[in-house]
Each structure stands twice: as C-alpha cells, then as structure tokens.
Write a protein that holds these residues in place. Structure first.
Motif, PDB file in Angstrom:
ATOM      1  N   LYS A  75       0.837  -1.207   0.000  1.00 52.76           N
ATOM      2  CA  LYS A  75       0.000   0.000   0.000  1.00 52.76           C
ATOM      3  C   LYS A  75       0.869   1.253   0.000  1.00 52.76           C
ATOM      4  CE  LYS A  75      -3.500   2.315   2.868  1.00 52.76           C
ATOM      5  NZ  LYS A  75      -4.428   2.163   4.010  1.00 52.76           N
ATOM      6  N   GLN A  76       1.896   1.264   0.856  1.00 56.80           N
ATOM      7  CA  GLN A  76       2.767   2.434   0.938  1.00 56.80           C
ATOM      8  C   GLN A  76       3.627   2.590  -0.310  1.00 56.80           C
ATOM      9  OE1 GLN A  76       2.107   4.518   3.259  1.00 56.80           O
ATOM     10  NE2 GLN A  76       0.704   3.055   4.218  1.00 56.80           N
ATOM     11  N   ALA A  77       4.033   1.453  -0.920  1.00 54.95           N
ATOM     12  CA  ALA A  77       4.821   1.520  -2.146  1.00 54.95           C
ATOM     13  C   ALA A  77       4.025   2.143  -3.283  1.00 54.95           C
ATOM     14  CB  ALA A  77       5.304   0.125  -2.536  1.00 54.95           C
ATOM     15  N   ALA A  78       2.733   1.814  -3.372  1.00 51.64           N
ATOM     16  CA  ALA A  78       1.872   2.405  -4.403  1.00 51.64           C
ATOM     17  C   ALA A  78       1.782   3.913  -4.223  1.00 51.64           C
ATOM     18  CB  ALA A  78       0.486   1.770  -4.353  1.00 51.64           C
ATOM     19  N   LEU A  79       1.628   4.344  -2.979  1.00 53.66           N
ATOM     20  CA  LEU A  79       1.590   5.781  -2.692  1.00 53.66           C
ATOM     21  C   LEU A  79       2.897   6.446  -3.092  1.00 53.66           C
ATOM     22  CD1 LEU A  79       0.492   8.362  -1.343  1.00 53.66           C
ATOM     23  CD2 LEU A  79       1.302   7.444   0.843  1.00 53.66           C
ATOM     24  N   GLY A  80       4.013   5.824  -2.716  1.00 49.73           N
ATOM     25  CA  GLY A  80       5.319   6.400  -3.042  1.00 49.73           C
ATOM     26  C   GLY A  80       5.577   6.487  -4.532  1.00 49.73           C
ATOM     27  N   ALA A  81       4.986   5.558  -5.285  1.00 51.30           N
ATOM     28  CA  ALA A  81       5.224   5.534  -6.732  1.00 51.30           C
ATOM     29  C   ALA A  81       4.542   6.694  -7.449  1.00 51.30           C
ATOM     30  CB  ALA A  81       4.735   4.210  -7.314  1.00 51.30           C
ATOM     31  N   VAL A  82       3.406   7.152  -6.938  1.00 47.18           N
ATOM     32  CA  VAL A  82       2.636   8.171  -7.678  1.00 47.18           C
ATOM     33  C   VAL A  82       2.770   9.578  -7.123  1.00 47.18           C
ATOM     34  CG1 VAL A  82       0.944   6.421  -8.388  1.00 47.18           C
ATOM     35  CG2 VAL A  82       0.496   7.806  -6.354  1.00 47.18           C
ATOM     36  N   ARG A  83       3.219   9.719  -5.886  1.00 42.58           N
ATOM     37  CA  ARG A  83       3.201  11.065  -5.295  1.00 42.58           C
ATOM     38  C   ARG A  83       4.217  12.009  -5.926  1.00 42.58           C
ATOM     39  NH1 ARG A  83       5.585   8.497  -0.478  1.00 42.58           N
ATOM     40  NH2 ARG A  83       7.754   9.197  -0.269  1.00 42.58           N
ATOM     41  N   HIS A  84       5.242  11.454  -6.609  1.00 36.35           N
ATOM     42  CA  HIS A  84       6.263  12.311  -7.229  1.00 36.35           C
ATOM     43  C   HIS A  84       5.948  12.629  -8.692  1.00 36.35           C
ATOM     44  CE1 HIS A  84       8.777  12.007  -3.710  1.00 36.35           C
ATOM     45  NE2 HIS A  84       8.778  10.698  -3.774  1.00 36.35           N
ATOM     46  N   LEU A  85       4.843  12.138  -9.221  1.00 30.59           N
ATOM     47  CA  LEU A  85       4.541  12.377 -10.630  1.00 30.59           C
ATOM     48  C   LEU A  85       4.241  13.850 -10.883  1.00 30.59           C
ATOM     49  CD1 LEU A  85       2.249   9.294 -11.427  1.00 30.59           C
ATOM     50  CD2 LEU A  85       4.659   9.621 -12.044  1.00 30.59           C
ATOM     51  N   MET A  86       4.671  14.337 -12.024  1.00 34.10           N
ATOM     52  CA  MET A  86       4.429  15.729 -12.382  1.00 34.10           C
ATOM     53  C   MET A  86       2.930  15.995 -12.534  1.00 34.10           C
ATOM     54  SD  MET A  86       5.878  17.859 -15.673  1.00 34.10           S
ATOM     55  CE  MET A  86       7.578  17.559 -15.187  1.00 34.10           C
ATOM     56  N   GLY A  87       2.474  17.109 -11.987  1.00 33.76           N
ATOM     57  CA  GLY A  87       1.083  17.509 -12.108  1.00 33.76           C
ATOM     58  C   GLY A  87       0.200  17.074 -10.958  1.00 33.76           C
ATOM     59  N   VAL A  88       0.718  16.242 -10.055  1.00 33.19           N
ATOM     60  CA  VAL A  88      -0.080  15.746  -8.935  1.00 33.19           C
ATOM     61  C   VAL A  88      -0.213  16.828  -7.864  1.00 33.19           C
ATOM     62  CG1 VAL A  88      -0.171  14.054  -7.058  1.00 33.19           C
ATOM     63  CG2 VAL A  88       0.567  13.355  -9.344  1.00 33.19           C
ATOM     64  N   THR A  89      -1.444  17.053  -7.408  1.00 28.88           N
ATOM     65  CA  THR A  89      -1.692  18.038  -6.354  1.00 28.88           C
ATOM     66  C   THR A  89      -1.998  17.386  -5.012  1.00 28.88           C
ATOM     67  OG1 THR A  89      -4.041  18.155  -6.972  1.00 28.88           O
ATOM     68  CG2 THR A  89      -2.547  19.761  -7.986  1.00 28.88           C
ATOM     69  N   GLY A  90      -2.269  16.088  -5.004  1.00 33.39           N
ATOM     70  CA  GLY A  90      -2.540  15.379  -3.755  1.00 33.39           C
ATOM     71  C   GLY A  90      -2.817  13.914  -4.041  1.00 33.39           C
ATOM     72  N   VAL A  91      -2.761  13.090  -2.995  1.00 34.37           N
ATOM     73  CA  VAL A  91      -3.024  11.659  -3.139  1.00 34.37           C
ATOM     74  C   VAL A  91      -3.871  11.185  -1.967  1.00 34.37           C
ATOM     75  CG1 VAL A  91      -2.052   9.348  -3.356  1.00 34.37           C
ATOM     76  CG2 VAL A  91      -0.812  11.297  -4.314  1.00 34.37           C
ATOM     77  N   SER A  92      -4.954  10.460  -2.272  1.00 34.79           N
ATOM     78  CA  SER A  92      -5.741   9.764  -1.252  1.00 34.79           C
ATOM     79  C   SER A  92      -5.482   8.276  -1.413  1.00 34.79           C
ATOM     80  CB  SER A  92      -7.235  10.062  -1.406  1.00 34.79           C
ATOM     81  OG  SER A  92      -7.507  11.422  -1.193  1.00 34.79           O
ATOM     82  N   ASN A  93      -4.935   7.662  -0.387  1.00 42.24           N
ATOM     83  CA  ASN A  93      -4.598   6.243  -0.449  1.00 42.24           C
ATOM     84  C   ASN A  93      -5.706   5.436   0.218  1.00 42.24           C
ATOM     85  OD1 ASN A  93      -3.378   3.782  -0.692  1.00 42.24           O
ATOM     86  ND2 ASN A  93      -1.456   4.375   0.261  1.00 42.24           N
ATOM     87  N   GLN A  94      -6.638   4.925  -0.579  1.00 41.30           N
ATOM     88  CA  GLN A  94      -7.779   4.164  -0.063  1.00 41.30           C
ATOM     89  C   GLN A  94      -7.612   2.658  -0.302  1.00 41.30           C
ATOM     90  OE1 GLN A  94     -11.398   5.885  -1.617  1.00 41.30           O
ATOM     91  NE2 GLN A  94     -10.878   7.937  -0.883  1.00 41.30           N
ATOM     92  N   ILE A  95      -6.397   2.239  -0.591  1.00 40.46           N
ATOM     93  CA  ILE A  95      -6.112   0.813  -0.750  1.00 40.46           C
ATOM     94  C   ILE A  95      -6.310   0.122   0.603  1.00 40.46           C
ATOM     95  CG2 ILE A  95      -4.337  -0.894  -1.321  1.00 40.46           C
ATOM     96  CD1 ILE A  95      -3.025   1.286  -3.061  1.00 40.46           C
ATOM     97  N   VAL A  96      -6.927  -1.036   0.617  1.00 37.46           N
ATOM     98  CA  VAL A  96      -7.171  -1.767   1.854  1.00 37.46           C
ATOM     99  C   VAL A  96      -6.326  -3.039   1.884  1.00 37.46           C
ATOM    100  CG1 VAL A  96      -9.501  -0.860   2.109  1.00 37.46           C
ATOM    101  CG2 VAL A  96      -9.143  -3.009   0.894  1.00 37.46           C
ATOM    102  N   ILE A  97      -6.068  -3.516   3.094  1.00 38.65           N
ATOM    103  CA  ILE A  97      -5.310  -4.750   3.288  1.00 38.65           C
ATOM    104  C   ILE A  97      -6.296  -5.915   3.351  1.00 38.65           C
ATOM    105  CG2 ILE A  97      -3.565  -5.912   4.678  1.00 38.65           C
ATOM    106  CD1 ILE A  97      -2.722  -3.173   3.595  1.00 38.65           C
ATOM    107  N   LYS A  98      -6.040  -6.952   2.571  1.00 40.17           N
ATOM    108  CA  LYS A  98      -6.918  -8.117   2.591  1.00 40.17           C
ATOM    109  C   LYS A  98      -6.876  -8.771   3.961  1.00 40.17           C
ATOM    110  CE  LYS A  98      -6.087  -9.267  -2.292  1.00 40.17           C
ATOM    111  NZ  LYS A  98      -5.507 -10.285  -3.210  1.00 40.17           N
ATOM    112  N   PRO A  99      -8.051  -9.095   4.519  1.00 38.93           N
ATOM    113  CA  PRO A  99      -8.078  -9.768   5.816  1.00 38.93           C
ATOM    114  C   PRO A  99      -7.389 -11.131   5.725  1.00 38.93           C
ATOM    115  CG  PRO A  99     -10.254  -8.941   5.234  1.00 38.93           C
ATOM    116  CD  PRO A  99      -9.399  -8.813   4.007  1.00 38.93           C
ATOM    117  N   ARG A 100      -6.596 -11.438   6.744  1.00 38.73           N
ATOM    118  CA  ARG A 100      -5.942 -12.740   6.824  1.00 38.73           C
ATOM    119  C   ARG A 100      -6.147 -13.308   8.218  1.00 38.73           C
ATOM    120  NH1 ARG A 100       0.158 -12.159   4.977  1.00 38.73           N
ATOM    121  NH2 ARG A 100       0.048 -14.393   5.370  1.00 38.73           N
TER     122      ARG A 100
END
Length: 216
Positions: free
Chosen positions: A122-147
C-alpha cells in the motif's frame, strides 16, 4: 522539555536543511507542541517532504498542514495524462500484483483504491505516484486483505518494538481484536510513534492499526 519557541526554531532549521523544500515559502507556528505549516509549495512531493521534515523534530506532538500546492505552468498536466502515468508506474512495480490497484484522478488529485496483502505494498503504491508531475494530492484508499491472525501476532508486534533500541517498548501497549491492532501508551517523539505503528503494520495478518499513542 522544549518550549514552543525552541520547536519553531528547530522546525524552521529542519525545513531549511531539507534540500527538496523551499523553506522560504513556508511559515511555521507552534502552540503547545502542535506545529502548523502554512504557505505554498510547487509540488505535492515538496508538501510531503515538508511534513516529513517537521515530524523529524523532537518535541513535535502533532502537525496541522495548511500548505497549498501551486503548480508552476511547466508542471501542469491534464487528468488523463496523470492517470496514464500513474497506471504505467504501478504496472511496472514488482511489489504489486497485476491489476490490484485502481487509479482515479480529478483536478490533479489521485485516488488509489483496491486490495493488497501487505501494508508495504500500500505504501509503495503511494510512493510511486506522489512524485509524478502535475499531482496536487493523493488519497490512499487501498485496503489490506483480511488474513487469519496467528495466535502469536501480539508477541510478534511486542518483539518488533523491543528490537528498536531507541524505544521504551514497555510503554507501548498492544491490543488485538480480529485483524485490528490498537496501540496505546506513550512515546517521546513522532518518530518513535511512527516506529511503533510500522512495527504493527509489518506483522502478518494485521488489517488495520489504530494509533492512540500519546507523544510526551
């Protein structure tokens, strides 16, 4: 114990020390250990780095963020271009299963959704997109599968806390209900509180972490 004036001075110094942040554009106010950052930044990644810089300062109990992302003309992109770039960078990540994360972009703001097995994904996905040009913000609504939680999950978290020598692990209490972990107790800084939260998230089977740790 630091005074508000000392904390303000240290936060300003940390912002100036951080090379990815234009500290001259950021104002800092402190009241009872709560730091407010105000001003304008030229990218979402700069906003993120300013927040992390302030959190590194000892004595900071909480942050209030009032930073506006004002993209220069050369950095502005339409939502379709940002969505295409985000989808591509996520597709190239070895951390993520194929098609596990969905991307929606509105006015430069990226919303990530979907399911993954681990918090680091989840955190890696956030880190991958937050540096993209043109981005003004990121909402990380990815959930962890229950185990299914192992019976030893509580002791695993407590052992992880004790391995971090700079922390007084005995002052952090761990409670588990279903796949949710609740942390209570006290820490000496925001970084210590983050370490406890990361230790909990790094334990197999944890779906959610509720952080009630108080910084003193």
């Amino acid at each position: 114990m630091k005074t508000d004036t000392q904390i303000q001075r240290d936060v300003l110094a940390e912002l100036k020390w951080e090379p990815s942040v234009n500290a001259a554009q950021i104002g800092v106010e402190v009241k009872e250990g709560i730091v407010t950052l105000e001003g304008k930044v030229s990218s979402y990644s700069e906003k993120w780095d300013a927040e992390r810089a302030a959190q590194r300062v000892s004595g900071v109990k909480a942050l209030a963020i009032k930073l506006d992302v004002a993209l220069p003309g050369s950095s502005q992109r339409d939502d379709a271009d940002i969505a295409h770039s985000a989808a591509n960078v996520l597709a190239w990540m070895t951390y993520l299963p194929d098609d596990s994360v969905e991307v929606v972009v509105e006015k430069g703001w990226i919303t990530l959704s979907g399911e993954v097995d681990w918090d680091y994904q989840k955190q890696a996905a956030l880190g991958a997109v937050r540096h993209l040009m043109g981005v003004t913000g990121v909402s990380n609504q990815i959930v962890i599968k229950p185990r299914v939680l192992l019976s030893a999950v509580k002791s695993e978290i407590e052992s992880a806390l004790k391995r971090r020598a700079h922390m007084d692990a005995d002052k952090i209490l761990v409670a588990i209900k279903d796949a949710d972990v609740t942390l209570t107790g006290t820490a000496h800084s925001l970084s210590e509180r983050d370490s406890a939260r990361h230790a909990a998230w790094g334990t197999p089977g944890v779906r959610n972490v509720v952080d009630h740790i108080v910084v003193i």
